[in-house]
Motif scaffolding. Structure first.
Motif, PDB file in Angstrom:
ATOM      1  N   ILE A  98       0.874  -1.178   0.000  1.00  0.00           N
ATOM      2  CA  ILE A  98       0.000   0.000   0.000  1.00  0.00           C
ATOM      3  C   ILE A  98       0.907   1.223   0.000  1.00  0.00           C
ATOM      4  O   ILE A  98       1.673   1.430   0.941  1.00  0.00           O
ATOM      5  N   CYS A  99       0.819   2.027  -1.044  1.00  0.00           N
ATOM      6  CA  CYS A  99       1.724   3.170  -1.146  1.00  0.00           C
ATOM      7  C   CYS A  99       0.934   4.484  -1.171  1.00  0.00           C
ATOM      8  O   CYS A  99       0.045   4.666  -2.006  1.00  0.00           O
ATOM      9  N   ASP A 100       1.282   5.366  -0.234  1.00  0.00           N
ATOM     10  CA  ASP A 100       0.662   6.684  -0.121  1.00  0.00           C
ATOM     11  C   ASP A 100       1.330   7.596  -1.167  1.00  0.00           C
ATOM     12  O   ASP A 100       2.448   8.036  -0.951  1.00  0.00           O
ATOM     13  N   ARG A 101       0.672   7.773  -2.296  1.00  0.00           N
ATOM     14  CA  ARG A 101       1.151   8.498  -3.492  1.00  0.00           C
ATOM     15  C   ARG A 101       2.160   7.689  -4.285  1.00  0.00           C
ATOM     16  O   ARG A 101       2.942   6.931  -3.734  1.00  0.00           O
ATOM     17  N   TYR A 102       2.132   7.928  -5.602  1.00  0.00           N
ATOM     18  CA  TYR A 102       3.087   7.270  -6.518  1.00  0.00           C
ATOM     19  C   TYR A 102       3.108   8.112  -7.801  1.00  0.00           C
ATOM     20  O   TYR A 102       2.932   9.345  -7.738  1.00  0.00           O
ATOM     21  N   ALA A 103       3.279   7.472  -8.941  1.00  0.00           N
ATOM     22  CA  ALA A 103       3.525   8.220 -10.184  1.00  0.00           C
ATOM     23  C   ALA A 103       2.387   9.167 -10.589  1.00  0.00           C
ATOM     24  O   ALA A 103       2.637  10.172 -11.262  1.00  0.00           O
TER      25      ALA A 103
END
Ligand code: TYD
Length: 215
Positions: A98-103
């Protein structure tokens, strides 16, 4: 890589500043842990030791500290390190990342905030990153509410929040347009409702995506 070719799931949260992403990321990680799923909670910029160092370079200091192009290179360098060292190995290992913001944040913030750099952002992404999430949850929210929430948090990392309401409005419209452009992986959830309701909608979308990998 599609969900069918892998064991794990790569999920990102996107939205304007103050849209409640960080809270919802944590809640989702807890809910998945409780179901016995191996879950990694991370964020961008950052998420690996090197990328966290780059984080302080891009988020602290004067809003004019970097040109738009230099900033784009820094965010991309941070992402490459994060992807190599944490995201890709974890997903290959069958974990839910689970990533808080990405590309998509780069497409909006660096792509739209100072002139139109979207084509450059996309070229650099194709060259150096080349990995989209399997699922992206967009927490959509009125920028006036989002900004007052974001400003309520005191800290050093305010370069983008300092850019003001007009930019946040442009970002909101931009994120909604991205959700249409990448409709195969985006789910839009109204962030301006009780956190419990948002959390339920987020969990439902995640379980649906997980069911596609492991029917
Ligand atoms: P953060 O404190 O994590 O904000 P939030 O809780 O709103 O996510 O700071 C991240 C800031 O960095 C945010 O203002 C958006 C910006 N950003 C970019 O400009 N480009 C990017 O590629 C990423 C990942 C973030």
């Amino acid at each position: 890589m599609t969900p069918k070719d892998q064991n794990g799931l790569f999920l990102t949260f996107e939205g304007i500043d103050g849209s409640g992403k960080s809270t919802q990321c944590k809640r989702l990680a807890e809910a998945l842990h409780a179901r016995g799923l191996d879950t990694v909670l991370t964020r961008e910029p950052g998420g690996s030791a090197g990328a966290e160092e780059i984080r302080s370079l891009v988020l602290e200091g004067d809003p004019d500290r970097w040109s738009a192009e230099t900033e784009l290179l820094l965010f991309t360098a941070a992402r490459r390190d994060h992807l190599e060292r944490l995201i890709a190995p974890s997903v290959a290992d069958g974990k839910v990342v689970i990533c808080d913001r990405y590309a998509d944040s780069t497409r909006m913030y660096q792509g739209l905030s100072r002139g139109d750099l979207r084509a450059t952002v996309d070229q650099l992404h194709a060259l150096m990153i080349g990995r989209e999430p399997d699922l992206t949850i967009l927490l959509d929210m009125d920028p006036a509410i989002g900004l007052s929430r974001a400003k309520g948090r005191k800290g050093h990392e305010e370069r983008f929040e300092d850019m003001g309401l007009e930019l946040q409005q442009k970002m909101r419209a931009g994120f909604l347009a991205l959700a249409e452009e990448f409709s195969d992986r985006f789910v839009v959830i109204n962030g301006d409702q009780p956190p419990e309701n948002v959390a339920q909608a987020v969990l439902a979308a995640t379980l649906k995506a997980l069911a596609q990998i492991d029917p």
